[in-house]
Write a protein that holds these residues in place. Structure first.
Motif, PDB file in Angstrom:
ATOM      1  N   LEU A   5       1.988 -10.051   5.891  1.00 37.55           N
ATOM      2  CA  LEU A   5       2.598  -9.020   6.724  1.00 37.55           C
ATOM      3  C   LEU A   5       3.421  -9.657   7.843  1.00 37.55           C
ATOM      4  CD1 LEU A   5      -0.444  -6.594   7.028  1.00 37.55           C
ATOM      5  CD2 LEU A   5       1.659  -6.182   5.733  1.00 37.55           C
ATOM      6  N   ALA A  45       3.257   3.645   9.463  1.00 39.77           N
ATOM      7  CA  ALA A  45       2.237   3.270   8.488  1.00 39.77           C
ATOM      8  C   ALA A  45       0.838   3.528   9.030  1.00 39.77           C
ATOM      9  CB  ALA A  45       2.394   1.805   8.103  1.00 39.77           C
ATOM     10  N   SER A  82       4.021  -5.225   2.795  1.00 35.04           N
ATOM     11  CA  SER A  82       4.548  -3.976   3.335  1.00 35.04           C
ATOM     12  C   SER A  82       3.479  -2.892   3.264  1.00 35.04           C
ATOM     13  CB  SER A  82       5.800  -3.526   2.569  1.00 35.04           C
ATOM     14  OG  SER A  82       5.484  -3.240   1.209  1.00 35.04           O
ATOM     15  N   LEU A  83       3.520  -2.011   4.254  1.00 33.53           N
ATOM     16  CA  LEU A  83       2.629  -0.859   4.321  1.00 33.53           C
ATOM     17  C   LEU A  83       3.503   0.379   4.441  1.00 33.53           C
ATOM     18  CD1 LEU A  83       0.070  -2.222   6.971  1.00 33.53           C
ATOM     19  CD2 LEU A  83      -0.111  -2.357   4.478  1.00 33.53           C
ATOM     20  N   LEU A 120      -0.355  -8.619   0.738  1.00 27.72           N
ATOM     21  CA  LEU A 120       0.302  -7.468   1.343  1.00 27.72           C
ATOM     22  C   LEU A 120       1.484  -7.917   2.185  1.00 27.72           C
ATOM     23  CD1 LEU A 120      -2.807  -5.384   2.463  1.00 27.72           C
ATOM     24  CD2 LEU A 120      -1.261  -4.893   0.564  1.00 27.72           C
ATOM     25  N   LEU A 142       0.856  -1.187   0.000  1.00 33.76           N
ATOM     26  CA  LEU A 142       0.000   0.000   0.000  1.00 33.76           C
ATOM     27  C   LEU A 142       0.886   1.229   0.000  1.00 33.76           C
ATOM     28  CD1 LEU A 142      -2.858  -0.854   2.543  1.00 33.76           C
ATOM     29  CD2 LEU A 142      -2.934  -0.948   0.042  1.00 33.76           C
ATOM     30  N   CYS A 172       0.153   5.335   4.463  1.00 34.30           N
ATOM     31  CA  CYS A 172      -0.770   4.678   3.530  1.00 34.30           C
ATOM     32  C   CYS A 172      -2.222   4.832   3.962  1.00 34.30           C
ATOM     33  CB  CYS A 172      -0.410   3.207   3.367  1.00 34.30           C
ATOM     34  SG  CYS A 172      -0.539   2.230   4.882  1.00 34.30           S
ATOM     35  N   LEU A 197      -6.968  -6.819   7.915  1.00 37.29           N
ATOM     36  CA  LEU A 197      -5.709  -7.135   7.243  1.00 37.29           C
ATOM     37  C   LEU A 197      -5.392  -8.628   7.340  1.00 37.29           C
ATOM     38  CD1 LEU A 197      -3.514  -4.136   8.465  1.00 37.29           C
ATOM     39  CD2 LEU A 197      -4.314  -4.522   6.133  1.00 37.29           C
TER      40      LEU A 197
END
Length: 272
Positions: free
Chosen positions: A148, A155, A125-126, A123, A102, A130, A143
């Motif tokens: 992750l 983030a 990485s954030l 996902l 994101l 974001c 999430l």
């Protein structure tokens, strides 16, 4: 009396492959563009804007009586958050896609967004910021079922939302501990937010629910110890440099004084 032999009629198995016939066949097989279903994953490629997708053409909209919108972009194999989302969106479903990260300001225009579902993506990485713009509106963030391993406080920003973090390969460290107070984990999923790796592997942290680990151990202790050691080493090196400089300075002054005394003695000897 002569007989005229006519050639046999063409067999039904012979296919006319002339260009005109091929064009007619293509027109019959391919449906008109205006009859194609906009919610089908196969139409995603038809509505690309550069490297982004237009939500107006691929997502399903449901208007609430109060004027808010529920936007569902589930299962479209999206690799990025689509553009053109209405700022009246209060619920956004981006689950079951192929999102891998994101970027900053992914939802900055959705100031009324109340629920965001990012489950069952890829996902890992954030980026910082974001979720910028959602600090005051977002109440639920899903999430779950992603890749992750870290949750950076940068983030989340000032995000305050109930969160579902289950089924992720979490690495429990100081950043996770600092991020936890910003999220209100779903009570039914607390035991499923498990540390697959940790900065405290020798204490049985691996396989432990994150909430219990944060309550029993200070994950930032090792970071603080490392910082203290670095500070002590830095101070030691600084004092060593100061002492070395003073020693060199004193020796240099002593050498200059000795040369000056010898010079004066030489002058006196010449005068005599």
């Amino acid at each position: 009396m002569s007989l005229t032999v006519k050639p046999p009629p063409p067999s039904s198995s012979v296919v006319d492959l002339s260009p005109r016939r091929m064009l007619l066949l293509l027109l019959l097989v391919l449906p008109p563009p205006n009859l194609m279903m906009t919610s089908s994953p196969f139409t995603v490629a038809l509505w690309r804007r550069g490297n982004r997708f237009s939500a107006n053409n691929i997502c399903q909209y449901l208007e609430k009586p109060d004027g808010g919108l529920t936007v569902r972009c589930s299962g479209l194999r999206l690799t990025q958050v689509p553009v053109g989302l209405s700022n009246l969106t209060i619920r956004l479903f981006l689950d079951k896609n192929l999102l891998s990260f994101l970027p900053t300001d992914s939802f900055s225009d959705l100031l009324l967004l109340n629920e965001l579902d990012l489950s069952h993506n890829q996902l890992s990485s954030l980026e910082a910021g974001c979720f910028r713009g959602l600090e005051s509106s977002l109440r639920f963030l899903d999430l779950s079922s992603n890749w992750l391993s870290a949750l950076d406080p940068a983030a989340l920003g000032g995000l305050r939302a109930a969160a579902n973090l289950t089924h992720n390969p979490w690495h429990c460290d100081c950043r996770m501990q600092l991020s936890m107070p910003q999220l209100d984990l779903d009570p039914s999923s607390l035991n499923e937010v498990v540390c697959q790796t940790s900065d405290l592997p020798n204490l049985g942290a691996v396989g432990m629910p994150l909430v219990l680990l944060v309550e029993d151990w200070d994950l930032c202790l090792s970071v603080r110890r490392t910082t203290d050691v670095v500070m002590l080493v830095t101070m030691f090196l600084w004092f060593s440099m100061v002492i070395f400089y003073l020693v060199c300075y004193i020796r240099q002054n002593q050498e200059d004084a000795r040369r000056h005394v010898e010079y004066l003695k030489s002058l006196q000897s010449h005068q005599v």
